[in-house]
Design an enzyme around this catalytic site. Structure first.
Site, PDB file in Angstrom:
ATOM      1  CD  GLU A  47      -1.344  -2.449   2.006  1.00  0.00           C
ATOM      2  OE1 GLU A  47      -2.268  -3.139   2.445  1.00  0.00           O
ATOM      3  OE2 GLU A  47      -0.144  -2.436   2.106  1.00  0.00           O
ATOM      4  CB  THR A 194      20.157 -36.210   0.261  1.00  0.00           C
ATOM      5  OG1 THR A 194      18.987 -36.915   0.322  1.00  0.00           O
ATOM      6  CG2 THR A 194      20.251 -35.360  -1.092  1.00  0.00           C
ATOM      7  CD  GLU A 289      14.894 -29.921  -4.624  1.00  0.00           C
ATOM      8  OE1 GLU A 289      15.786 -30.719  -5.035  1.00  0.00           O
ATOM      9  OE2 GLU A 289      14.408 -28.895  -4.838  1.00  0.00           O
TER      10      GLU A 289
END
Length: 362
Positions: A47, A194, A289
């Site tokens: 705004e 991972t 992931e």
């Protein structure tokens, strides 16, 4: 409102942890005289940006209509309340898409505008505004991030060959699109497996990004090598652990790596408690992931709000699956999903699926 929503999208990867908001100011004659979107945390909101834009071009906003994608804020955080700025500017009407879920606002902004004699309406564009800020709504209403689990797989559901080779199952367009979803997230999470096997950076590289998301590693015993690339690439990293041995605690502390301890009863990281902690630290959307074991834990515990699946037109046969959980005793025990959106990305399919038990309000 469509233009305001388009402006709000420009706040992706910029306004965190604040919501993505766009604003358009329209004169009594129907001319757009001001545009703006929320800037970085501590910077001006949509705004105020739109009011400044109107002033910069010499436009008066007296009696104008303000179209904004979220209720103007009513509290003094890093910036003054937007509803006060609109009152002082003398606008005549505010059309907002949806009420702000923040308990510090939650209708108070609209009430203060009405008390000042400004007409306030809502509802147009509400669905799109909520989707754009689905993580912010989740954090405000559930005190946890919106968890999005991303997977690239073959048509027969394999994420890698038996030997772990997975680069690349999907095409370049899908990989670029995946980085765009990383950019959208407040944090990107993976597991220690991972980190050890793939040594990823988990940062945003394939698309422009004004900031890097927080990177999170679930590592119960602090087994991750301190030479891993995730600890070297730009941006901050947070590790969640359970009960590692003292020498590993010391090694991580000496490297200046932030470790948060949230141990579950099984000696592993309590994922639900981790999500609560991430929300308390301002994480709206958590992009996961990880490998099949951690994926399976998220699925088994019912913590996934959305599956982001890239499906390649390939069959790999024997290989690693998307998520390891089960075995199930009957089909009624399956995780029931509904397809929220399906798109073609290059030669691959991008599927957004949500659990049927997950309402749109999170």
């Amino acid at each position: 409102m469509a233009e305001a929503l388009s402006l709000a999208e420009q706040s992706i990867a910029l306004s965190e942890p604040n919501p993505r908001v766009g604003c358009v100011i329209v004169s009594a004659g129907g001319q757009v005289i001001g545009r703006g979107h929320t800037q970085q945390a501590g910077g001006p909101h949509a705004e105020v940006m739109a009011l400044r834009d109107a002033a910069k071009h010499g436009h008066s906003v007296q009696g104008a209509t303000v179209v904004v994608t979220l209720e103007p804020c009513a509290h003094h955080g890093r910036t003054p309340p937007c509803c006060d700025a609109l009152v002082q500017a003398g606008v005549g009407r505010v059309a907002m898409a949806i009420e702000d879920p923040n308990p510090l606002v939650a209708g108070q902004g609209a009430a203060r505008l009405r008390a000042a004699g400004i007409e306030v309406t809502s509802g147009v564009g509400a669905e799109a505004a909520r989707e754009l800020n689905i993580g912010f709504f989740s954090r405000m209403e559930r005190k946890r991030p919106w968890v999005r689990l991303k997977v690239a797989a073959s048509l027969d559901g394999r994420t890698a060959l038996p030997n772990g080779v997975s680069q690349w199952i999907t095409g370049e367009a899908a990989r670029i699109d995946g980085h765009a979803w990383r950019r959208r997230a407040s944090a990107v999470l993976t597991g220690v497996g991972t980190v050890i096997d793939d040594n990823p950076r988990l940062d945003v590289r394939l698309v422009p990004a004004p900031r890097q998301p927080l990177r999170v590693v679930v590592d119960s015993r602090l087994d991750a090598p301190l030479t891993a690339r995730i600890f070297e690439s730009p941006g901050s990293v947070r590790v969640y652990a359970a009960s590692p041995i003292a020498e590993r605690r010391t090694a991580f502390a000496e490297r200046g790596i932030e470790v948060v301890y949230v141990a579950g009863t099984d000696g592993k990281v309590d994922l639900a408690s981790m999500l609560t902690d991430l929300a308390a630290r301002g994480v709206n959307e958590l992009h996961v992931e990880a490998g099949r074991k951690l994926n399976g834990s998220f699925v088994r515990e019912g913590l996934v709000d959305e599956y982001l699946l890239y499906i390649a037109p390939k069959l790999l046969g024997v290989g690693l699956d998307i998520a390891s959980f089960g075995p199930l005793n009957d089909l009624e025990s399956a995780v029931a999903l509904h397809f929220h959106q399906i798109d073609r990305i290059g030669d691959d399919l991008r599927v957004l699926a949500r659990p049927r038990t997950t309402s749109h309000r999170g």
